[in-house]
Design an enzyme around this catalytic site. Structure first.
Site, PDB file in Angstrom:
ATOM      1  N   GLU A 142     -12.195  -7.405  -9.818  1.00  0.00           N
ATOM      2  CA  GLU A 142     -12.008  -7.221  -8.367  1.00  0.00           C
ATOM      3  C   GLU A 142     -13.262  -6.637  -7.706  1.00  0.00           C
ATOM      4  OE1 GLU A 142      -8.217  -5.587  -7.018  1.00  0.00           O
ATOM      5  OE2 GLU A 142      -9.345  -4.180  -5.760  1.00  0.00           O
ATOM      6  N   SER A 159      -9.607 -10.480 -15.266  1.00  0.00           N
ATOM      7  CA  SER A 159     -10.078 -10.769 -13.905  1.00  0.00           C
ATOM      8  C   SER A 159     -10.818  -9.542 -13.373  1.00  0.00           C
ATOM      9  CB  SER A 159      -8.914 -11.165 -12.998  1.00  0.00           C
ATOM     10  OG  SER A 159      -7.870 -10.214 -13.084  1.00  0.00           O
ATOM     11  N   PHE A 172      -8.926   9.472  -4.255  1.00  0.00           N
ATOM     12  CA  PHE A 172      -8.205   8.225  -4.047  1.00  0.00           C
ATOM     13  C   PHE A 172      -6.851   8.246  -4.768  1.00  0.00           C
ATOM     14  CE2 PHE A 172      -7.790   3.537  -4.812  1.00  0.00           C
ATOM     15  CZ  PHE A 172      -7.555   3.227  -3.487  1.00  0.00           C
ATOM     16  N   ASP A 193      -2.198  -1.079   3.979  1.00  0.00           N
ATOM     17  CA  ASP A 193      -1.933   0.233   4.575  1.00  0.00           C
ATOM     18  C   ASP A 193      -2.436   0.231   6.007  1.00  0.00           C
ATOM     19  OD1 ASP A 193      -0.724   1.593   2.394  1.00  0.00           O
ATOM     20  OD2 ASP A 193      -2.692   1.639   1.416  1.00  0.00           O
ATOM     21  N   HIS A 230      -6.882  -6.606 -15.171  1.00  0.00           N
ATOM     22  CA  HIS A 230      -7.607  -6.821 -13.909  1.00  0.00           C
ATOM     23  C   HIS A 230      -8.457  -5.568 -13.700  1.00  0.00           C
ATOM     24  CE1 HIS A 230      -8.089  -8.310  -9.751  1.00  0.00           C
ATOM     25  NE2 HIS A 230      -7.898  -7.076  -9.351  1.00  0.00           N
TER      26      HIS A 230
HETATM   27  P1  FAD Z   1       5.133  -3.877  -0.421  1.00  0.00           P
HETATM   28  O1  FAD Z   1       5.426  -4.570  -1.683  1.00  0.00           O
HETATM   29  O2  FAD Z   1       5.496  -4.548   0.852  1.00  0.00           O
HETATM   30  O3  FAD Z   1       5.841  -2.435  -0.516  1.00  0.00           O
HETATM   31  C1  FAD Z   1       5.409  -1.340   0.277  1.00  0.00           C
HETATM   32  C2  FAD Z   1       6.391  -0.185   0.203  1.00  0.00           C
HETATM   33  O4  FAD Z   1       7.577  -0.508   0.918  1.00  0.00           O
HETATM   34  C3  FAD Z   1       6.888   0.206  -1.197  1.00  0.00           C
HETATM   35  O5  FAD Z   1       7.114   1.583  -1.195  1.00  0.00           O
HETATM   36  C4  FAD Z   1       8.194  -0.543  -1.354  1.00  0.00           C
HETATM   37  O6  FAD Z   1       9.082   0.116  -2.229  1.00  0.00           O
HETATM   38  C5  FAD Z   1       8.722  -0.535   0.077  1.00  0.00           C
HETATM   39  N1  FAD Z   1       9.434  -1.736   0.489  1.00  0.00           N
HETATM   40  C6  FAD Z   1       9.152  -3.015   0.216  1.00  0.00           C
HETATM   41  N2  FAD Z   1       9.995  -3.841   0.854  1.00  0.00           N
HETATM   42  C7  FAD Z   1      10.837  -3.057   1.571  1.00  0.00           C
HETATM   43  C8  FAD Z   1      11.929  -3.305   2.452  1.00  0.00           C
HETATM   44  N3  FAD Z   1      12.323  -4.548   2.716  1.00  0.00           N
HETATM   45  N4  FAD Z   1      12.555  -2.237   3.020  1.00  0.00           N
HETATM   46  C9  FAD Z   1      12.153  -0.973   2.756  1.00  0.00           C
HETATM   47  N5  FAD Z   1      11.139  -0.679   1.924  1.00  0.00           N
HETATM   48  C10 FAD Z   1      10.484  -1.701   1.348  1.00  0.00           C
HETATM   49  N6  FAD Z   1      -4.635  -2.555   0.144  1.00  0.00           N
HETATM   50  C11 FAD Z   1      -5.432  -3.102   1.091  1.00  0.00           C
HETATM   51  O7  FAD Z   1      -5.417  -2.659   2.253  1.00  0.00           O
HETATM   52  N7  FAD Z   1      -6.283  -4.142   0.796  1.00  0.00           N
HETATM   53  C12 FAD Z   1      -6.342  -4.689  -0.443  1.00  0.00           C
HETATM   54  O8  FAD Z   1      -7.105  -5.632  -0.680  1.00  0.00           O
HETATM   55  C13 FAD Z   1      -5.495  -4.150  -1.465  1.00  0.00           C
HETATM   56  N8  FAD Z   1      -5.486  -4.669  -2.709  1.00  0.00           N
HETATM   57  C14 FAD Z   1      -4.599  -4.188  -3.637  1.00  0.00           C
HETATM   58  C15 FAD Z   1      -4.534  -4.800  -4.896  1.00  0.00           C
HETATM   59  C16 FAD Z   1      -3.654  -4.335  -5.868  1.00  0.00           C
HETATM   60  C17 FAD Z   1      -3.597  -5.030  -7.209  1.00  0.00           C
HETATM   61  C18 FAD Z   1      -2.823  -3.209  -5.583  1.00  0.00           C
HETATM   62  C19 FAD Z   1      -1.903  -2.674  -6.636  1.00  0.00           C
HETATM   63  C20 FAD Z   1      -2.877  -2.602  -4.341  1.00  0.00           C
HETATM   64  C21 FAD Z   1      -3.748  -3.083  -3.343  1.00  0.00           C
HETATM   65  N9  FAD Z   1      -3.806  -2.525  -2.070  1.00  0.00           N
HETATM   66  C22 FAD Z   1      -4.643  -3.063  -1.114  1.00  0.00           C
HETATM   67  C23 FAD Z   1      -2.964  -1.362  -1.710  1.00  0.00           C
HETATM   68  C24 FAD Z   1      -1.641  -1.796  -1.051  1.00  0.00           C
HETATM   69  O9  FAD Z   1      -1.884  -2.511   0.128  1.00  0.00           O
HETATM   70  C25 FAD Z   1      -0.868  -0.516  -0.745  1.00  0.00           C
HETATM   71  O10 FAD Z   1      -0.435   0.088  -1.931  1.00  0.00           O
HETATM   72  C26 FAD Z   1       0.291  -0.685   0.240  1.00  0.00           C
HETATM   73  O11 FAD Z   1       0.718   0.631   0.610  1.00  0.00           O
HETATM   74  C27 FAD Z   1       1.496  -1.425  -0.314  1.00  0.00           C
HETATM   75  O12 FAD Z   1       1.257  -2.762  -0.408  1.00  0.00           O
HETATM   76  P2  FAD Z   1       2.311  -3.708  -1.209  1.00  0.00           P
HETATM   77  O13 FAD Z   1       1.828  -5.077  -1.069  1.00  0.00           O
HETATM   78  O14 FAD Z   1       2.541  -3.166  -2.552  1.00  0.00           O
HETATM   79  O15 FAD Z   1       3.600  -3.476  -0.288  1.00  0.00           O
END
Ligand code: FAD
Length: 279
Positions: free
Chosen positions: A11, A9, A210, A103, A260
């Site tokens: 991105e 895939s 980054f 973020d 990906h």
């Molecule tokens: P989560 O899975 O919610 O986790 C975030 C953090 O919180 C982790 O440290 C986890 O250990 C902790 N955590 C999770 N649940 C809990 C809880 N219940 N209590 C306490 N701690 C918890 N960013 C963008 O802004 N736009 C994008 O389009 C984008 N695309 C991405 C695509 C991929 C494939 C990846 C790997 C990252 C992408 N990101 C993007 C970056 C991502 O948004 C950041 O890394 C963000 O900081 C974490 O998102 P997450 O969905 O992994 O968060």
């Protein structure tokens, strides 16, 4: 030769200019689509800052009959705004999503509450059942804000338990970190596929900056080699293609279910690496 069945895939991110948009839609997307990927994905700016452009690009790609996954987070939005966006995607024939926490946009204080990705997965499943295939993010070198290695995997498991179908990793250059992570995920009961997110080396200075923020390690030997090339961009690109091809080859030959590519909206070097893999 790499595994024939590996999922591939690509991105994109929403360009800021009309020229960038034109290049993406008329040049990059058609060329990469000819490589027959499983789908494209389009990122979502922190705090929902690219809501309209992400929707526009996703809609245009989907209108050409191509599978595409918008990235989505709550950002600063409420349930009704995110719900409306999901409904629009569904009306436009989209059946994939990459569900994220996202973020904080720069300049926004840490007090702003971010909705964890797990809650977004739950929200999508409540409203749309199994309509969307949901990918989530995974971190072989562990998310920078994670409390611990195991806690990060437990939260990843939480995203799967909430209904995510598979995960895509943050990019990495240490192949061992990925396979060790898969073993640890399996030990904690995760059975869903975890696809490798791969960053081709384009602009090394940007990549270094980054990587510090997202917690991805660039091995010292790669930094040293690139430093030795100075301003010789051609040699840097050539070396980057070799290193990343080797990484992908090792991954695919060792059981990684697919790759990906973070294309950075460029045809090269993704196309060259893909060609080297003879997929
Ligand atoms: P989560 O899975 O919610 O986790 C975030 C953090 O919180 C982790 O440290 C986890 O250990 C902790 N955590 C999770 N649940 C809990 C809880 N219940 N209590 C306490 N701690 C918890 N960013 C963008 O802004 N736009 C994008 O389009 C984008 N695309 C991405 C695509 C991929 C494939 C990846 C790997 C990252 C992408 N990101 C993007 C970056 C991502 O948004 C950041 O890394 C963000 O900081 C974490 O998102 P997450 O969905 O992994 O968060």
């Amino acid at each position: 030769m790499a595994d024939q069945k590996a999922r591939i895939s690509f991105e994109f991110f929403p360009p800021k200019t009309e020229a960038g948009m034109d290049k993406l839609m008329n040049e990059v997307n058609p060329v990469l689509n000819a490589l027959n990927p499983a789908f494209f994905s389009v990122t979502y700016g922190a705090g929902g800052s690219t809501r309209d452009t992400t929707l526009g690009i996703v809609s245009a790609i989907r209108a050409n009959g191509i599978d595409v996954a918008p990235h989505l987070s709550f950002g600063g939005d409420d349930e009704s705004a995110v719900g409306n966006l999901l409904d629009t995607y569904r009306e436009r024939g989209v059946n994939r999503l990459v569900a994220l926490r996202g973020d904080r946009p720069s300049g926004i204080g840490r007090s702003t509450h971010l909705v964890y990705a797990r809650e977004l997965v739950e929200f999508v499943r409540q409203r749309h059942g199994d309509h969307f295939n949901i990918e989530v993010a995974a971190y072989p070198e562990i998310h920078p804000e994670a409390k611990s290695y195991d806690a990060d995997i437990q939260y990843l498991k939480g995203k799967f338990d909430a209904g995510a179908n598979s995960a895509i990793t943050q990019y990495f250059f240490n192949v061992e970190s990925y396979f060790y992570f898969l073993d640890q995920c399996a030990a904690q009961g995760i059975t869903q596929p975890i696809y490798a997110g791969i960053m081709p080396i384009t602009n090394f200075a940007n990549l270094q900056r980054f990587s510090v923020n997202c917690g991805a390690e660039i091995p010292r030997w790669i930094c040293q080699r690139i430093a030795a090339y100075g301003n010789d961009q051609e040699s840097i690109q050539k070396f980057g293609v070799e290193v990343v091809t080797q990484l992908c080859q090792t991954l695919l030959e060792s059981g990684c279910p697919g790759i990906h590519f973070y294309t950075m909206n460029q045809v090269e070097p993704t196309r060259e690496i893909h060609a080297n893999l003879a997929l």
